[in-house]
Scaffold this motif. Structure first.
Motif, PDB file in Angstrom:
ATOM      1  N   LYS A 242       0.805  -1.267   0.026  1.00  0.00           N
ATOM      2  CA  LYS A 242      -0.087  -0.070   0.060  1.00  0.00           C
ATOM      3  C   LYS A 242       0.908   1.161  -0.058  1.00  0.00           C
ATOM      4  O   LYS A 242       0.654   2.136  -0.860  1.00  0.00           O
ATOM      5  N   PRO A 243       1.746   1.368   0.908  1.00  0.00           N
ATOM      6  CA  PRO A 243       2.561   2.487   0.830  1.00  0.00           C
ATOM      7  C   PRO A 243       3.491   2.984  -0.435  1.00  0.00           C
ATOM      8  O   PRO A 243       3.312   4.006  -0.932  1.00  0.00           O
ATOM      9  N   THR A 244       3.834   1.950  -0.976  1.00  0.00           N
ATOM     10  CA  THR A 244       4.478   1.957  -2.344  1.00  0.00           C
ATOM     11  C   THR A 244       3.741   2.818  -3.313  1.00  0.00           C
ATOM     12  O   THR A 244       3.996   3.696  -4.151  1.00  0.00           O
ATOM     13  N   LYS A 245       2.364   2.447  -3.534  1.00  0.00           N
ATOM     14  CA  LYS A 245       1.393   3.117  -4.480  1.00  0.00           C
ATOM     15  C   LYS A 245       1.146   4.510  -4.215  1.00  0.00           C
ATOM     16  O   LYS A 245       1.287   5.461  -5.275  1.00  0.00           O
ATOM     17  N   PHE A 246       0.967   5.126  -2.928  1.00  0.00           N
ATOM     18  CA  PHE A 246       0.986   6.392  -2.804  1.00  0.00           C
ATOM     19  C   PHE A 246       2.385   7.142  -2.534  1.00  0.00           C
ATOM     20  O   PHE A 246       2.141   8.327  -3.204  1.00  0.00           O
ATOM     21  N   VAL A 247       3.246   6.585  -2.470  1.00  0.00           N
ATOM     22  CA  VAL A 247       4.601   7.007  -2.599  1.00  0.00           C
ATOM     23  C   VAL A 247       4.825   7.567  -4.427  1.00  0.00           C
ATOM     24  O   VAL A 247       5.373   8.549  -4.739  1.00  0.00           O
ATOM     25  N   LEU A 252       5.015  11.275  -8.730  1.00  0.00           N
ATOM     26  CA  LEU A 252       4.692  11.534 -10.051  1.00  0.00           C
ATOM     27  C   LEU A 252       4.149  12.783 -10.071  1.00  0.00           C
ATOM     28  O   LEU A 252       4.385  13.838 -10.899  1.00  0.00           O
ATOM     29  N   CYS A 253       3.489  13.462  -9.133  1.00  0.00           N
ATOM     30  CA  CYS A 253       2.546  14.744  -8.939  1.00  0.00           C
ATOM     31  C   CYS A 253       3.888  15.824  -8.898  1.00  0.00           C
ATOM     32  O   CYS A 253       3.824  16.763  -9.504  1.00  0.00           O
ATOM     33  N   HIS A 254       4.789  15.709  -7.775  1.00  0.00           N
ATOM     34  CA  HIS A 254       5.469  16.503  -7.127  1.00  0.00           C
ATOM     35  C   HIS A 254       6.564  16.801  -8.165  1.00  0.00           C
ATOM     36  O   HIS A 254       7.147  17.888  -8.589  1.00  0.00           O
ATOM     37  N   ILE A 255       7.379  15.608  -8.732  1.00  0.00           N
ATOM     38  CA  ILE A 255       8.653  15.912  -9.728  1.00  0.00           C
ATOM     39  C   ILE A 255       8.012  16.297 -10.878  1.00  0.00           C
ATOM     40  O   ILE A 255       8.878  17.296 -11.526  1.00  0.00           O
ATOM     41  N   THR A 256       6.976  15.903 -11.353  1.00  0.00           N
ATOM     42  CA  THR A 256       6.543  16.428 -12.669  1.00  0.00           C
ATOM     43  C   THR A 256       6.123  18.412 -12.534  1.00  0.00           C
ATOM     44  O   THR A 256       6.562  18.927 -13.280  1.00  0.00           O
ATOM     45  N   ALA A 257       5.671  18.556 -11.273  1.00  0.00           N
ATOM     46  CA  ALA A 257       5.335  19.797 -11.038  1.00  0.00           C
ATOM     47  C   ALA A 257       6.571  20.833 -10.887  1.00  0.00           C
ATOM     48  O   ALA A 257       6.889  21.734 -11.566  1.00  0.00           O
ATOM     49  N   PHE A 438      -2.842  15.136  -1.630  1.00  0.00           N
ATOM     50  CA  PHE A 438      -3.672  14.047  -1.422  1.00  0.00           C
ATOM     51  C   PHE A 438      -3.065  12.604  -1.195  1.00  0.00           C
ATOM     52  O   PHE A 438      -3.349  11.751  -0.409  1.00  0.00           O
ATOM     53  N   MET A 439      -1.911  12.358  -2.179  1.00  0.00           N
ATOM     54  CA  MET A 439      -1.183  11.106  -2.032  1.00  0.00           C
ATOM     55  C   MET A 439      -0.582  10.901  -0.576  1.00  0.00           C
ATOM     56  O   MET A 439      -0.589   9.875  -0.297  1.00  0.00           O
ATOM     57  N   ALA A 440      -0.060  12.241  -0.087  1.00  0.00           N
ATOM     58  CA  ALA A 440       0.615  11.769   1.409  1.00  0.00           C
ATOM     59  C   ALA A 440      -0.547  11.466   2.541  1.00  0.00           C
ATOM     60  O   ALA A 440      -0.380  10.846   3.142  1.00  0.00           O
ATOM     61  N   TYR A 441      -1.837  12.183   2.271  1.00  0.00           N
ATOM     62  CA  TYR A 441      -3.008  12.044   2.985  1.00  0.00           C
ATOM     63  C   TYR A 441      -3.218  10.679   3.032  1.00  0.00           C
ATOM     64  O   TYR A 441      -3.457   9.832   4.027  1.00  0.00           O
ATOM     65  N   LYS A 442      -3.037   9.722   1.958  1.00  0.00           N
ATOM     66  CA  LYS A 442      -3.474   8.376   1.938  1.00  0.00           C
ATOM     67  C   LYS A 442      -2.245   7.509   2.212  1.00  0.00           C
ATOM     68  O   LYS A 442      -2.484   6.130   2.395  1.00  0.00           O
ATOM     69  N   TYR A 443      -0.980   7.959   2.461  1.00  0.00           N
ATOM     70  CA  TYR A 443       0.125   6.963   2.905  1.00  0.00           C
ATOM     71  C   TYR A 443       0.062   6.572   4.155  1.00  0.00           C
ATOM     72  O   TYR A 443      -0.169   7.350   4.973  1.00  0.00           O
TER      73      TYR A 443
END
Length: 462
Positions: A242-247, A252-257, A438-443
């Protein structure tokens, strides 16, 4: 985990200069160099950089996987750092060398040297990150070591981002051609990065543990081709956690940003604000300075809350700040862009201090769930995300520029092209940072959960 001395942390962190000087110079200037110096149109240039980084993103996991398995008298991670030293320096210089050739030949040349650059980068980066997980397994020590590393990494950013505009301008004023000035700048950065990596190699000699004895085929000392199949099995097992998916989602979100923000800035400074070389360097310097200011607050907040809550909070502040500054107030001046840079740095600083440690925590989670230690492969996920997302970011920006009618041959751009540059700076990164929050919230790994996992692993060993 044993206590680390400041010297330990600093020695490890030296390679942070190699990481950030190379990464930020490439991320901030490659697209600009290809469009304005090498004369390639934005969409083709974006596609070239993207293809190069996507192809090499497969290289990172392979390096992490191999560094979990090789055993040499130099340790298991350091041989990779040694192997990457020279090719990385050479590839950077070749990327920023203008070639006179047909359009097709130029595309092939830049495509190949970009692949060479990212493969060399991944060869050192995955094993170096994995080495960090082996320095200590203490929750707090890891966060502190990461902060020292981030501080040193910011020094590399000064070479990679802030120095180039003013040095290139100075070289040109000394009578050097524009293309030769860019190449000389790349040589300077390559030499600095090379020296820094060698410092890290020398100082980590005692920390680089020989490979684990409990992995079956280490006894034979030879790595067979079919063992590489194990890489895919390992990756599949890790992706199910589970943690891998949200990491992965957060990266994906931040490094692209970050990629879009970094690559777009020079266009914004040049065409939207018309800044001089000195002003451009000052505006670029705002980024590492903001990072330095934010170092301590990020550590303090992450100790008060925990890593995921801290990351979530900083991302939301940064995202809303960028939208307010960019769209409601508007960036009309040098100070406007400094404010915007600081707001973006709030999220960026939190990400680079906390995300690598959150990835380290998956090492224990994996050991708890699957009974295996796989630091090399786990941290290589970050390398994959960095190379792939740099590509995605360039593709996104190249597309926005092309769509809005950016003309690489024109000194003054149309209103629509300027709006495209503005949109890529103010809106795209802000939206992606909300995704990261949002991804951090789900980690799922909180501080309490992490300590429970470590206790359970210790119990098994008894």
């Amino acid at each position: 985990g044993m206590r680390l001395t400041f010297r330990d942390k600093l020695g490890y962190a030296a390679a942070g200069i190699t990481d950030s000087a190379n990464f930020t110079f490439m991320n901030s200037y490659m697209l600009f160099f290809l469009t304005t110096i090498a004369g390639i149109n934005p969409a083709a240039a974006g596609a070239l950089v993207a293809a190069g980084s996507m192809i090499s993103s497969l290289w990172g996991p392979l390096m992490g996987f191999l560094s979990d398995r090789v055993n040499t008298r130099f340790g298991k991670r350091r041989p990779f750092l040694m192997a990457a030293c020279l090719p990385l320096a050479l590839a950077l210089v070749l990327c920023f060398t203008k070639v006179e050739a047909t359009e097709a030949a130029r595309h092939i040349y830049y495509g190949l040297v970009i692949v060479m650059f990212w493969c060399s980068f991944s060869t050192f980066y995955s094993p170096w990150l994995a080495l960090g997980a082996e320095y200590t397994s203490d929750y707090g020590e890891r966060t502190e070591m990461r902060s020292v590393t981030y501080g040193v990494t910011l020094m590399g950013t000064i070479f990679g981002i802030a120095a180039p505009p003013v040095i290139i301008d100075w070289l040109e004023s000394m009578g050097m051609s524009e293309s030769r000035a860019w190449q000389t700048m790349a040589i300077v950065i390559a030499v600095i990065a090379f020296c820094a990596l060698n410092i890290a190699i020398a100082s980590s000699a005692k920390k680089d543990r020989p490979a684990d004895k409990n992995v079956e085929f280490r006894e034979e000392k030879k790595l067979r081709l079919r063992d590489i199949g194990g890489l895919f099995i390992d990756y599949w097992e890790l992706l199910k956690l589970k943690p891998t998916k949200f990491v992965i989602g957060a990266c994906l979100c931040h490094i692209t940003a970050q990629g879009v923000f970094f690559s777009d800035r020079l266009y914004f400074f040049t065409y939207n604000l018309g800044l001089s070389a000195v002003e451009t360097t000052m505006a670029m310097l705002a980024f590492p300075i903001s990072g330095m200011i934010l170092l301590k607050p990020v550590v303090k907040v992450s100790k008060l809350l925990d890593k995921r809550s801290a990351l979530m909070m900083f991302m939301i502040i940064a995202s809303s700040g960028c939208i307010i500054m960019g769209k409601l107030i508007g960036i009309e001046s040098f100070w406007g862009i400094v404010a915007m840079t600081f707001l973006f740095a709030i999220g960026n600083s939190a990400f680079w201090q906390l995300m690598p440690v959150m990835i380290y925590d998956i090492c224990e989670y994996d050991e708890y769930k699957n009974g295996k230690r796989r630091e090399g492969i786990i941290v290589s996920m970050q390398t994959v995300m960095e190379t792939a997302c740099s590509g995605i970011a360039t593709l996104v920006l190249g597309g926005i520029l092309q769509f809005s009618g950016f003309d690489e041959t024109a000194a003054v751009q149309t209103e629509s092209a300027l709006n495209g540059v503005d949109f890529a700076l103010c809106v795209v990164p802000a939206v992606l940072m909300l995704g990261c929050a949002f991804m951090a919230y789900k980690y799922p790994i909180t501080k309490r959960k992490f300590n429970e996992i470590k206790a359970a692993i210790e119990e098994r060993k008894i």
